[in-house]
Write an enzyme that holds these catalytic residues in place. Structure first.
Site, PDB file in Angstrom:
ATOM      1  N   GLY A  46      31.119  44.076  38.552  1.00  0.00           N
ATOM      2  CA  GLY A  46      32.408  44.297  39.211  1.00  0.00           C
ATOM      3  C   GLY A  46      33.191  45.523  38.783  1.00  0.00           C
ATOM      4  N   GLU A 101      37.301  45.651  32.719  1.00  0.00           N
ATOM      5  CA  GLU A 101      36.970  44.646  33.727  1.00  0.00           C
ATOM      6  C   GLU A 101      37.636  45.002  35.064  1.00  0.00           C
ATOM      7  OE1 GLU A 101      35.192  42.550  34.804  1.00  0.00           O
ATOM      8  OE2 GLU A 101      34.986  40.711  33.663  1.00  0.00           O
ATOM      9  N   ASP A 102      37.075  44.467  36.130  1.00  0.00           N
ATOM     10  CA  ASP A 102      37.728  44.616  37.438  1.00  0.00           C
ATOM     11  C   ASP A 102      38.836  43.579  37.612  1.00  0.00           C
ATOM     12  OD1 ASP A 102      35.796  42.591  37.445  1.00  0.00           O
ATOM     13  OD2 ASP A 102      35.251  42.896  39.544  1.00  0.00           O
ATOM     14  N   ASP A 105      40.355  36.445  35.863  1.00  0.00           N
ATOM     15  CA  ASP A 105      40.691  35.301  36.711  1.00  0.00           C
ATOM     16  C   ASP A 105      40.935  34.097  35.783  1.00  0.00           C
ATOM     17  OD1 ASP A 105      40.601  33.211  38.620  1.00  0.00           O
ATOM     18  OD2 ASP A 105      39.172  34.241  39.881  1.00  0.00           O
ATOM     19  N   LYS A 133      44.890  37.907  37.502  1.00  0.00           N
ATOM     20  CA  LYS A 133      45.296  36.755  38.316  1.00  0.00           C
ATOM     21  C   LYS A 133      45.720  35.636  37.364  1.00  0.00           C
ATOM     22  CE  LYS A 133      42.489  35.809  42.022  1.00  0.00           C
ATOM     23  NZ  LYS A 133      41.356  35.072  42.625  1.00  0.00           N
ATOM     24  N   PHE A 154      41.398  34.958  47.150  1.00  0.00           N
ATOM     25  CA  PHE A 154      40.066  35.483  46.846  1.00  0.00           C
ATOM     26  C   PHE A 154      39.976  36.914  47.338  1.00  0.00           C
ATOM     27  CE2 PHE A 154      35.674  36.265  46.359  1.00  0.00           C
ATOM     28  CZ  PHE A 154      35.268  35.456  45.310  1.00  0.00           C
ATOM     29  N   VAL A 155      39.946  37.841  46.381  1.00  0.00           N
ATOM     30  CA  VAL A 155      39.990  39.263  46.732  1.00  0.00           C
ATOM     31  C   VAL A 155      38.618  39.892  46.582  1.00  0.00           C
ATOM     32  CG1 VAL A 155      42.426  39.614  46.247  1.00  0.00           C
ATOM     33  CG2 VAL A 155      40.773  39.806  44.375  1.00  0.00           C
ATOM     34  N   ASP A 161      33.169  41.613  44.610  1.00  0.00           N
ATOM     35  CA  ASP A 161      32.308  41.132  45.686  1.00  0.00           C
ATOM     36  C   ASP A 161      32.651  39.721  46.116  1.00  0.00           C
ATOM     37  OD1 ASP A 161      31.291  39.944  43.174  1.00  0.00           O
ATOM     38  OD2 ASP A 161      29.713  39.151  44.478  1.00  0.00           O
ATOM     39  N   ARG A 167      31.669  45.255  47.891  1.00  0.00           N
ATOM     40  CA  ARG A 167      32.025  46.061  46.722  1.00  0.00           C
ATOM     41  C   ARG A 167      32.415  47.483  47.105  1.00  0.00           C
ATOM     42  NH1 ARG A 167      30.465  43.011  42.083  1.00  0.00           N
ATOM     43  NH2 ARG A 167      28.530  41.854  42.354  1.00  0.00           N
TER      44      ARG A 167
HETATM   45  C1  PRP Z   1      33.784  38.339  38.360  1.00  0.00           C
HETATM   46  C2  PRP Z   1      34.688  39.477  37.960  1.00  0.00           C
HETATM   47  C3  PRP Z   1      34.964  39.206  36.504  1.00  0.00           C
HETATM   48  C4  PRP Z   1      34.954  37.693  36.442  1.00  0.00           C
HETATM   49  C5  PRP Z   1      36.353  37.181  36.402  1.00  0.00           C
HETATM   50  O1  PRP Z   1      32.488  38.653  37.949  1.00  0.00           O
HETATM   51  O2  PRP Z   1      34.029  40.720  38.117  1.00  0.00           O
HETATM   52  O3  PRP Z   1      33.941  39.718  35.673  1.00  0.00           O
HETATM   53  O4  PRP Z   1      34.288  37.233  37.627  1.00  0.00           O
HETATM   54  O5  PRP Z   1      36.368  35.779  36.416  1.00  0.00           O
HETATM   55  P1  PRP Z   1      36.792  34.888  35.185  1.00  0.00           P
HETATM   56  O6  PRP Z   1      38.013  35.511  34.538  1.00  0.00           O
HETATM   57  O7  PRP Z   1      37.124  33.579  35.841  1.00  0.00           O
HETATM   58  O8  PRP Z   1      35.646  34.785  34.259  1.00  0.00           O
HETATM   59  P2  PRP Z   1      31.185  37.927  38.544  1.00  0.00           P
HETATM   60  O9  PRP Z   1      30.755  36.875  37.615  1.00  0.00           O
HETATM   61  O10 PRP Z   1      31.461  37.542  39.970  1.00  0.00           O
HETATM   62  O11 PRP Z   1      30.061  39.038  38.480  1.00  0.00           O
HETATM   63  P3  PRP Z   1      30.130  40.506  39.123  1.00  0.00           P
HETATM   64  O12 PRP Z   1      31.007  41.315  38.231  1.00  0.00           O
HETATM   65  O13 PRP Z   1      28.707  40.963  39.079  1.00  0.00           O
HETATM   66  O14 PRP Z   1      30.669  40.365  40.516  1.00  0.00           O
HETATM   67 MG    MG Z   2      31.327  38.636  41.468  1.00  0.00          MG
HETATM   68 MN    MN Z   3      32.395  40.711  36.823  1.00  0.00          MN
END
Ligand code: PRP
Ligand code: MG
Ligand code: MN
Length: 178
Positions: A46, A101-102, A105, A133, A154-155, A161, A167
């Site tokens: 992400g 991080e992106d 959550d 968030k 859900f963004v 993604d 993405r």
């Molecule tokens: C998403 C996002 C963060 C994480 C946040 O990653 O990029 O890394 O979830 O969620 P959390 O705070 O509840 O842990 P994802 O696992 O979807 O993998 P990606 O980065 O490959 O999309």
């Molecule tokens: Mg993801």
């Molecule tokens: Mn991620």
């Protein structure tokens, strides 16, 4: 007009650009006078779009490395599981490390990665996220550099993604839920 599957634009390109410049200034100021390159660690996948913009807004010598952990799989709800699927190339021992991080959550991913990084004894460890968030938080995370706080929607886009799609959107949008 948002792309197919997107309900509305939440953060437009110009707001993203302003936010990245502001974070770049904050990080540059924080680490000014650093005697060795800053180690910027992106969490794949992400963060890669944000990271690419952010490093060009940081006016310091730095190196980039990546780790990949996975929590969500392809679903919209967190599975609660976390796998390290790719580790860093370099040692972070005695280095100044900035984790990027992106989105934070639940905080599950970042808190796990922060714990793992601390055990490798960096000289300093700070964390930066583009989106926060807080309404969904179940694991506490202290964020040093925060881009934009968002509501519980859900963004996707700008690296984020849904089922690996979206993405490449240049803005952050809210997914259609029907
Ligand atoms: C998403 C996002 C963060 C994480 C946040 O990653 O990029 O890394 O979830 O969620 P959390 O705070 O509840 O842990 P994802 O696992 O979807 O993998 P990606 O980065 O490959 O999309
Ligand atoms: Mg993801
Ligand atoms: Mn991620």
């Amino acid at each position: 007009m948002p792309d197919a599957g997107i309900d509305r634009v939440l953060i437009a390109e110009d707001e993203i650009a302003r936010t990245v410049r502001r974070l770049g200034r904050e990080i540059t100021t924080c680490y000014s006078g650093i005697d060795r390159e800053l180690v910027v660690v992106g969490l794949l996948r992400g963060s890669f779009v944000f990271l690419a913009d952010l490093i060009r807004a940081i006016r310091l010598p730095l190196v980039v490395d990546f780790i990949s952990v996975s929590t969500y799989g392809d679903g919209i709800v967190s599975s609660g599981e976390l796998k390290v699927t790719l580790d860093l190339e370099q040692s972070v021992e005695d280095r100044d490390v900035l984790l990027v991080e992106d989105i934070v959550d639940t905080g599950h991913t970042f808190s796990h990665v922060i714990r793992m990084m601390r055990s490798r004894r960096p000289r300093s460890l700070k964390v930066c996220t583009f989106l926060d968030k807080p309404s969904r938080r179940t694991c506490e995370v202290d964020i040093d550099f925060c881009g934009i706080t968002i509501p519980d929607a859900f963004v996707c886009g700008y690296g984020l993604d849904f089922a690996q799609r979206y993405r490449n959107l240049p803005y952050v949008g809210v997914l259609k839920t029907d």
